[in-house]
Design a protein around this motif. Sequence first.
Motif, short mmCIF file in Angstrom:
data_model
loop_
_atom_site.label_atom_id
_atom_site.label_comp_id
_atom_site.label_asym_id
_atom_site.label_seq_id
_atom_site.Cartn_x
_atom_site.Cartn_y
_atom_site.Cartn_z
N ILE A 1 7.70 -65.01 28.53
CA ILE A 1 6.30 -64.65 28.33
C ILE A 1 5.87 -64.97 26.90
N THR A 2 6.73 -64.70 25.93
CA THR A 2 6.37 -65.01 24.55
C THR A 2 6.27 -66.52 24.32
N ALA A 3 6.86 -67.31 25.22
CA ALA A 3 6.74 -68.77 25.11
C ALA A 3 5.36 -69.27 25.51
N LEU A 4 4.59 -68.42 26.20
CA LEU A 4 3.23 -68.79 26.59
C LEU A 4 2.31 -68.77 25.38
N ASP A 5 1.19 -69.46 25.48
CA ASP A 5 0.20 -69.36 24.41
C ASP A 5 -0.49 -68.00 24.48
N ALA A 6 -1.35 -67.70 23.51
CA ALA A 6 -1.97 -66.38 23.44
C ALA A 6 -2.76 -66.04 24.70
N ASP A 7 -3.47 -67.01 25.24
CA ASP A 7 -4.25 -66.76 26.45
C ASP A 7 -3.32 -66.46 27.63
N GLY A 8 -2.21 -67.18 27.69
CA GLY A 8 -1.25 -66.96 28.77
C GLY A 8 -0.61 -65.59 28.68
N GLN A 9 -0.28 -65.16 27.48
CA GLN A 9 0.31 -63.83 27.30
C GLN A 9 -0.68 -62.74 27.68
N ALA A 10 -1.93 -62.93 27.28
CA ALA A 10 -2.96 -61.94 27.62
C ALA A 10 -3.17 -61.88 29.12
N ALA A 11 -3.19 -63.04 29.78
CA ALA A 11 -3.38 -63.07 31.23
C ALA A 11 -2.23 -62.39 31.95
N PHE A 12 -1.02 -62.57 31.44
CA PHE A 12 0.15 -61.96 32.08
C PHE A 12 0.06 -60.43 31.98
N ALA A 13 -0.26 -59.93 30.80
CA ALA A 13 -0.37 -58.48 30.63
C ALA A 13 -1.48 -57.91 31.52
N LYS A 14 -2.60 -58.62 31.58
CA LYS A 14 -3.71 -58.16 32.42
C LYS A 14 -3.33 -58.16 33.89
N ALA A 15 -2.48 -59.10 34.28
CA ALA A 15 -2.05 -59.16 35.68
C ALA A 15 -1.21 -57.95 36.06
N ILE A 16 -0.37 -57.48 35.15
CA ILE A 16 0.41 -56.27 35.40
C ILE A 16 -0.53 -55.09 35.61
N VAL A 17 -1.51 -54.96 34.71
CA VAL A 17 -2.46 -53.85 34.82
C VAL A 17 -3.25 -53.94 36.11
N ALA A 18 -3.72 -55.13 36.44
CA ALA A 18 -4.52 -55.31 37.66
C ALA A 18 -3.71 -55.00 38.91
#
Length: 393
Positions: free
Chosen positions: A320-337
């Motif tokens: 996950i940390t290998a993703l760019d900032a937008d990708g990391q944010a999208a991943f975290a939001k996906a967990i919440v969603a």
Amino acid sequence: MADTPFAAPTVKPANPNFSSGPCAKRPGWTVEALANALTGRSHRAKPAKARIQQAIDLTRELLEVPADYRIGIVPASDTGAVEMFLWSALGARGVDMLAWESFGAGWVTDVQKQLKLDDVRVIEAAYGDLPDLTQVDFNRDVVFTWNGTTSGVRVPNADWIPADRAGLTICDATSAAFAQKLDFAKLDVVTFSWQKALGGEAAHGILILSPRAVERLETFKPDRPLPKIFRMTKGGKLIEGIFKAETINTVSMICIEDAIDAMNWGKDVGGLAVLQARADANFKVLADWVAKTDWVDFLAKNPATRSNTSVCLSIVDPAITALDADGQAAFAKAIVARLDKLGVGYDFGSYKDAPAGLRIWAGSTIEASDLAALTPWLDWAFAEEKAALKVAA
């Protein structure tokens, strides 16, 4: 995205509300707690003023505010309480502004760009760190947040503040009050709002002033116009009515009743020490989980500065940390969603201006059992989203 075959936990939190504001109601709350609210009555009526005064008196009792400090209920939540004092009292001497997250940075913007004071020093740190407190000059006024709500970083105590300071200490304590030990002898202005640690309703702020803060208001006349809702003096004297249930503008009697209910609950469970202990116990549930979980870590680097209310977490899995900032944010939001959709947990994503991750409220109105039920779901949701990410790749 197709779901992956990880087994979901079977036990959900009884209360899925983990928002950092407005926060979860006190355990057992129902709308019947508001049955005695004086709706339809003037807030100037004698019974309504008595209820407002009761809210002030309970604040003093439960929060252990010194007898010679004034307590007022003011407009516009914690923001309004902070702004009232900044606009009314800053400029008498230089000011040190401390910032290590978005709300502290907001006060810097107000003082530099709106008030446009000449003698302003900014002492700041990045998300996850606390500024170097030894740099603070207490011959100056000092503005700081006690608990950085959007970073999960708090000051560990008030030992860094001298008792014999010349300037005023102005403390935004909105996510610290009732859950962390505030040393009022070291604080001249304290602000917070009911919707944080009390789980109360929004819109109103609490402004607490030391005698030194009152003296500043009565002796300093700022060279700028003040809106009516900011004016706390008349003829060079404090308007005492603001601190005796004669609020500046109309308050919601429903909000007043809800605050009274929350503080009575706080008294019933054992008072301030128990409320603080509840938050500490809640934080321990999350800390124990983080210690054994390799994909998540605290945003706050120093254990001594980690908040026990607004617990901010970073996703540290290498994929996950290998993703760019937008990708990391999208991943975290996906967990919440994902957990929102299942009714497991609501509103625990990181603040919009903060680094991507999770922010889980662990204040006194949260039950430790609900946090213990949440963590297996977080592990499950992480595994599901990571697997889905691989499939998409």
